[in-house]
Write a protein that holds these residues in place. Sequence first.
Motif, mmCIF file in Angstrom:
data_model
loop_
_atom_site.group_PDB
_atom_site.id
_atom_site.type_symbol
_atom_site.label_atom_id
_atom_site.label_comp_id
_atom_site.label_asym_id
_atom_site.label_seq_id
_atom_site.Cartn_x
_atom_site.Cartn_y
_atom_site.Cartn_z
ATOM 1 N N GLU A 28 5.524 1.626 3.655
ATOM 2 C CA GLU A 28 4.670 1.880 4.791
ATOM 3 C C GLU A 28 3.332 1.069 4.970
ATOM 4 N N ASP A 29 3.286 -0.059 4.246
ATOM 5 C CA ASP A 29 2.052 -0.940 4.231
ATOM 6 C C ASP A 29 2.141 -1.458 5.596
ATOM 7 N N ALA A 30 0.994 -1.703 6.040
ATOM 8 C CA ALA A 30 0.471 -2.180 7.449
ATOM 9 C C ALA A 30 -0.709 -2.638 7.436
ATOM 10 N N ASP A 31 -0.958 -4.110 8.185
ATOM 11 C CA ASP A 31 -1.872 -4.615 8.459
ATOM 12 C C ASP A 31 -2.900 -4.590 7.292
ATOM 13 N N GLY A 32 -2.581 -5.183 6.063
ATOM 14 C CA GLY A 32 -3.293 -5.482 5.049
ATOM 15 C C GLY A 32 -3.589 -4.088 4.316
ATOM 16 N N VAL A 33 -3.105 -2.695 4.612
ATOM 17 C CA VAL A 33 -3.453 -1.623 3.909
ATOM 18 C C VAL A 33 -2.246 -1.082 3.314
ATOM 19 N N GLU A 34 -2.466 -1.007 1.913
ATOM 20 C CA GLU A 34 -1.352 -0.546 0.908
ATOM 21 C C GLU A 34 -1.175 0.820 0.985
ATOM 22 N N VAL A 35 -0.165 1.468 0.786
ATOM 23 C CA VAL A 35 0.160 3.184 0.988
ATOM 24 C C VAL A 35 0.721 3.456 -0.347
ATOM 25 N N TYR A 36 -0.035 4.433 -0.988
ATOM 26 C CA TYR A 36 0.372 5.295 -2.307
ATOM 27 C C TYR A 36 0.767 6.484 -1.833
ATOM 28 N N ARG A 37 1.761 7.019 -2.662
ATOM 29 C CA ARG A 37 2.131 8.558 -2.561
ATOM 30 C C ARG A 37 2.084 9.058 -3.842
ATOM 31 N N PRO A 38 2.019 10.350 -3.995
ATOM 32 C CA PRO A 38 1.774 11.008 -5.440
ATOM 33 C C PRO A 38 3.119 10.924 -6.075
ATOM 34 N N THR A 39 3.014 10.458 -7.225
ATOM 35 C CA THR A 39 4.079 9.971 -7.894
ATOM 36 C C THR A 39 5.118 11.021 -8.334
ATOM 37 N N ALA A 40 4.298 12.301 -8.631
ATOM 38 C CA ALA A 40 5.386 13.356 -9.302
ATOM 39 C C ALA A 40 5.981 14.188 -8.014
ATOM 40 N N THR A 41 5.609 14.109 -6.633
ATOM 41 C CA THR A 41 6.147 14.888 -5.623
ATOM 42 C C THR A 41 6.610 14.345 -4.477
#
Length: 124
Positions: A28-41
Amino acid sequence: MTICSTGGGMHGMTMALPSGSWTHSFEEDADGVEVYRPTATFAFPPSRKGRKVLEFGAPAGAMAPGEAALTSMTPGPDDRPRAGPVTRLHPLGMGRYAVGDASGAQEVIDIVEATPEVLRLSRR
């Protein structure tokens, strides 16, 4: 105050630091922005390259107001996460944080979006 967003709704959005474990959703990364999601869910798709994990929390020891601890975990040779050193996050204002380690090395991260479902950040 202007809040940058990479699209999507802004309802309930904050630039405050999240807590807990967040896994890099690099697809989901785009335009130099890193995307993180909740690890557990979050249901991550399979990945051959492994995923970086960020652990936000309260560190041991005295800290200034607004500071937090960050532990980055990267895939090891056997794909299990390996924790790096704990670093301190120093608030700079407007969703920007200095990340410093014991060696004095420092980088700056900007929290672009932080909700219970997604964390978007950019590094300088």
